[in-house]
Motif scaffolding. Sequence first.
Motif, PDB file in Angstrom:
ATOM      1  N   UNK A   1       0.863  -1.192   0.000  1.00 47.55           N
ATOM      2  CA  UNK A   1       0.000   0.000   0.000  1.00 47.55           C
ATOM      3  C   UNK A   1       0.892   1.233   0.000  1.00 47.55           C
ATOM      4  N   UNK A   2       0.680   2.157  -0.938  1.00 49.57           N
ATOM      5  CA  UNK A   2       1.531   3.331  -1.055  1.00 49.57           C
ATOM      6  C   UNK A   2       0.853   4.543  -0.432  1.00 49.57           C
ATOM      7  N   UNK A   3       1.674   5.500   0.013  1.00 48.59           N
ATOM      8  CA  UNK A   3       1.159   6.723   0.591  1.00 48.59           C
ATOM      9  C   UNK A   3       0.806   7.719  -0.503  1.00 48.59           C
ATOM     10  N   UNK A   4      -0.076   8.664  -0.160  1.00 43.52           N
ATOM     11  CA  UNK A   4      -0.360   9.765  -1.066  1.00 43.52           C
ATOM     12  C   UNK A   4       0.840  10.707  -1.085  1.00 43.52           C
ATOM     13  N   UNK A   5       0.814  11.680  -2.002  1.00 41.60           N
ATOM     14  CA  UNK A   5       1.974  12.567  -2.155  1.00 41.60           C
ATOM     15  C   UNK A   5       2.151  13.514  -0.977  1.00 41.60           C
ATOM     16  N   UNK A   6       1.094  13.758  -0.227  1.00 42.78           N
ATOM     17  CA  UNK A   6       1.200  14.585   0.973  1.00 42.78           C
ATOM     18  C   UNK A   6       0.545  13.834   2.126  1.00 42.78           C
ATOM     19  N   UNK A   7       0.920  14.140   3.374  1.00 45.66           N
ATOM     20  CA  UNK A   7       0.260  13.485   4.505  1.00 45.66           C
ATOM     21  C   UNK A   7      -1.252  13.661   4.419  1.00 45.66           C
ATOM     22  N   UNK A   8      -1.999  12.620   4.722  1.00 52.32           N
ATOM     23  CA  UNK A   8      -3.439  12.651   4.506  1.00 52.32           C
ATOM     24  C   UNK A   8      -4.111  11.642   5.428  1.00 52.32           C
ATOM     25  N   UNK A   9      -5.331  11.246   5.055  1.00 50.43           N
ATOM     26  CA  UNK A   9      -6.059  10.200   5.767  1.00 50.43           C
ATOM     27  C   UNK A   9      -5.887   8.888   5.006  1.00 50.43           C
ATOM     28  N   UNK A  10      -5.897   7.776   5.743  1.00 52.00           N
ATOM     29  CA  UNK A  10      -5.644   6.457   5.155  1.00 52.00           C
ATOM     30  C   UNK A  10      -6.731   5.494   5.627  1.00 52.00           C
ATOM     31  N   UNK A  34       3.833   2.000   5.375  1.00 50.52           N
ATOM     32  CA  UNK A  34       4.885   3.015   5.421  1.00 50.52           C
ATOM     33  C   UNK A  34       4.337   4.324   5.973  1.00 50.52           C
ATOM     34  N   UNK A  35       5.062   4.914   6.916  1.00 47.09           N
ATOM     35  CA  UNK A  35       4.641   6.174   7.513  1.00 47.09           C
ATOM     36  C   UNK A  35       5.783   7.180   7.429  1.00 47.09           C
ATOM     37  N   UNK A  36       5.429   8.445   7.483  1.00 45.36           N
ATOM     38  CA  UNK A  36       6.417   9.517   7.390  1.00 45.36           C
ATOM     39  C   UNK A  36       6.879   9.912   8.785  1.00 45.36           C
ATOM     40  N   UNK A  37       7.840   9.166   9.326  1.00 43.22           N
ATOM     41  CA  UNK A  37       8.432   9.542  10.608  1.00 43.22           C
ATOM     42  C   UNK A  37       7.538   9.272  11.799  1.00 43.22           C
ATOM     43  N   UNK A  38       8.068   9.606  12.982  1.00 39.63           N
ATOM     44  CA  UNK A  38       7.322   9.414  14.212  1.00 39.63           C
ATOM     45  C   UNK A  38       7.534   8.035  14.792  1.00 39.63           C
ATOM     46  N   UNK A  39       7.493   7.891  16.122  1.00 38.28           N
ATOM     47  CA  UNK A  39       7.706   6.593  16.783  1.00 38.28           C
ATOM     48  C   UNK A  39       6.449   5.735  16.783  1.00 38.28           C
ATOM     49  N   UNK A  40       5.863   5.555  15.599  1.00 40.40           N
ATOM     50  CA  UNK A  40       4.608   4.826  15.462  1.00 40.40           C
ATOM     51  C   UNK A  40       4.738   3.842  14.305  1.00 40.40           C
ATOM     52  N   UNK A  41       4.227   2.622  14.500  1.00 43.86           N
ATOM     53  CA  UNK A  41       4.165   1.630  13.436  1.00 43.86           C
ATOM     54  C   UNK A  41       2.720   1.164  13.276  1.00 43.86           C
ATOM     55  N   UNK A  42       2.313   0.930  12.036  1.00 46.07           N
ATOM     56  CA  UNK A  42       0.997   0.360  11.731  1.00 46.07           C
ATOM     57  C   UNK A  42       1.204  -0.946  10.995  1.00 46.07           C
ATOM     58  N   UNK A  43       0.607  -2.020  11.508  1.00 48.28           N
ATOM     59  CA  UNK A  43       0.714  -3.335  10.901  1.00 48.28           C
ATOM     60  C   UNK A  43      -0.675  -3.929  10.726  1.00 48.28           C
ATOM     61  N   UNK A  44      -0.811  -4.808   9.742  1.00 51.09           N
ATOM     62  CA  UNK A  44      -2.061  -5.531   9.521  1.00 51.09           C
ATOM     63  C   UNK A  44      -1.775  -7.023   9.581  1.00 51.09           C
TER      64      UNK A  44
END
Length: 233
Positions: A1-10, A34-44
């Motif tokens: 899953x790819x991110x949008x070009x700017x931070x957004x909702x997912x 994939x996330x843009x920085x921060x001490x957070x991970x999202x997994x499925x």
Amino acid sequence: MTLTTCPSFIDLAAFARTALAGADPFGADAALLPLRGGPVELRASLLSGTGEAVSLAGDTVLAVAEGEASITLGGATHVLAKGQSIVLSGPQSFGWSADSARLVTMLYTGGAVESAGVTLLDPTTERQPSGAPLAELLIGPTPQCHNHTQFLSGDGEFMVGIWDSTPYHRRAMAYRHFELMYLLEGSVTFIDEEGREGTFRAGDLFLVEQGAQCSWESREDVTKLFAIYRPKA
């Protein structure tokens, strides 16, 4: 899953459907967002059958996106259906079982290692009045909002709980935080800085990225489960 070009909702329900079956659904076989920085991970994770897992160092939210799953630890078994979540603080082993379920895991890795604990999120918990959006952002009446934080990390930067609000519409604001939301009641429409629009309804699971510029419009009462990483500085 790819991110949008700017931070957004997912859409995290869509993300959950990218997970494939494997022997280690919470580890090596989990899908990683994939996330843009921060001490957070999202997994499925896709769960089928039974197994054992070890939560990673940090605070972990397990949210059921599809199906029903049982999580066993500390001598207790918690049966979680879609819309239900549990927080595991500190690294600990747990058993799991499911016929077929998809879970999204939000892991906060930035705090100090905490003592092992379990918090089962209660959507019926009594909530207290909380602050409304800034007046200069509002288009229309000020909403009435309520909140109850049911879990707070030791450093105070990661929190999980239940929030509700009457309808409101606000202009785009900059999100200083990552926020996972699970809509329990109502619906909300976001528009990001590139004009991308998305509407989420009761039963939907989604994330707003740190750094996103998004508006909010809800035309009915909303209740949500939230998991937020917000840096103090």
